[in-house]
Every structure is written in C-alpha cells, then in structure tokens.
Design a protein around this motif. Structure first.
Motif, PDB file in Angstrom:
ATOM      1  N   LYS A  87      -7.779   1.807  -0.408  1.00 15.33           N
ATOM      2  CA  LYS A  87      -7.953   0.918   0.743  1.00 15.33           C
ATOM      3  C   LYS A  87      -8.400   1.693   1.979  1.00 15.33           C
ATOM      4  CE  LYS A  87      -6.689  -2.848  -1.288  1.00 15.33           C
ATOM      5  NZ  LYS A  87      -7.630  -3.928  -1.517  1.00 15.33           N
ATOM      6  N   LEU A 100       0.831  -1.195   0.000  1.00 14.23           N
ATOM      7  CA  LEU A 100       0.000   0.000   0.000  1.00 14.23           C
ATOM      8  C   LEU A 100       0.868   1.249   0.000  1.00 14.23           C
ATOM      9  CD1 LEU A 100      -2.743  -1.039   2.569  1.00 14.23           C
ATOM     10  CD2 LEU A 100      -2.763  -1.303   0.093  1.00 14.23           C
ATOM     11  N   LYS A 142      -3.539   0.782  -3.222  1.00 14.18           N
ATOM     12  CA  LYS A 142      -2.645  -0.148  -3.903  1.00 14.18           C
ATOM     13  C   LYS A 142      -2.559   0.262  -5.366  1.00 14.18           C
ATOM     14  CE  LYS A 142      -1.855  -5.043  -4.634  1.00 14.18           C
ATOM     15  NZ  LYS A 142      -2.290  -6.387  -4.307  1.00 14.18           N
TER      16      LYS A 142
END
Length: 143
Positions: free
Chosen positions: A119, A44, A102
């Motif tokens: 996310k 991430l 991501k």
C-alpha cells in the motif's frame, strides 16, 4: 414588554442550541472519519525485509526476519521493483525495504501461504556490501 423579552430569550436559546447541534455533528463526523482511517490502517502492517522481483518468472518475494511472503503484482509492486532495480548490483540481489501493506491468504494453491499487497513504500535501502555467494559446479557432459 415581558412578552418581547421572553421571545428574544427563546429565540437566542434556539439559535445557540442549533449552533451546538452543528458543532456536535461536526465532532461526530470528525470522529467517524478518524475511526474509518484507523480501521483502514488496522488492516495494514509495516514490514521490513528484503525484496526481490524476478522478471522472467513474473514473481516478487518479500523476506522478513520471520516470514516469507509472495507479493501481489500491482502498480505499487512495479513501482517498488523499479526503485529496487536501480540499487541492485546483480540480477538476483535482494534489496532491503520497509513497506506498509496488507497481508492476506494467497488465493493460488501453489506458492507462499500468504501474500502482501503493498500500500505504501516507506523506504528503500542500499543492499549490504557483502559479495554475492556464487556456487560453481562441475561441468559434466550429459550423453
């Protein structure tokens, strides 16, 4: 008597040894969980930029200082677009945001080279107070 004392010492060592093994197992499982969590966050990236979602075209874009990403349209993108809509002055305003997502290659051939899958929404900020630039063209009759 010595046999009983020896048996007690052996039993005590066995119990203490088992407790230490269980502590080691707990420590190893905690380390494994932490490693798994770190691996999840390694993929991430925290991105800061301007976000826009255009309902008519069903498209969203995140423009950072260095890159422009398409945004995967999922529940998080929908949630972000709702938060952004409350702050927009005009339909095509871009709103500053900070997200965790991501980055991955765009599976579609047309569009941006990379897309970001949101996310976590970290922060949504008020757009700059600068007025929007409008370009007016000549209205010519087309025959």
């Amino acid at each position: 008597m010595k046999k009983h004392l020896l048996a007690i010492v052996v039993a005590t060592l066995f119990v203490v040894g088992c407790k230490e093994d269980s502590k080691e197992k707990e420590e190893k499982s905690a380390e494994t969980e932490q490693t798994t969590e770190n691996n999840k966050t390694k993929d991430l990236t925290i991105l800061s930029g301007e976000f826009i979602y255009v309902e008519e075209q069903k498209a969203a874009v995140l423009k950072t200082n260095t890159e422009v990403y398409g945004v995967v349209l999922d529940s998080m993108a929908t949630k972000l677009s709702k938060e952004v809509n409350s702050l927009k002055r005009e339909d095509l305003d871009m709103v500053p945001v900070i997200i965790q997502g991501k980055i991955k290659p765009n599976p579609m051939e047309d569009g941006w080279k990379e897309v970001v899958e949101i996310k976590k929404i970290i922060k949504v900020m008020t757009p700059k107070a600068e007025p929007a630039i409008r370009v007016k063209g000549d209205k010519k009759e087309v025959k």
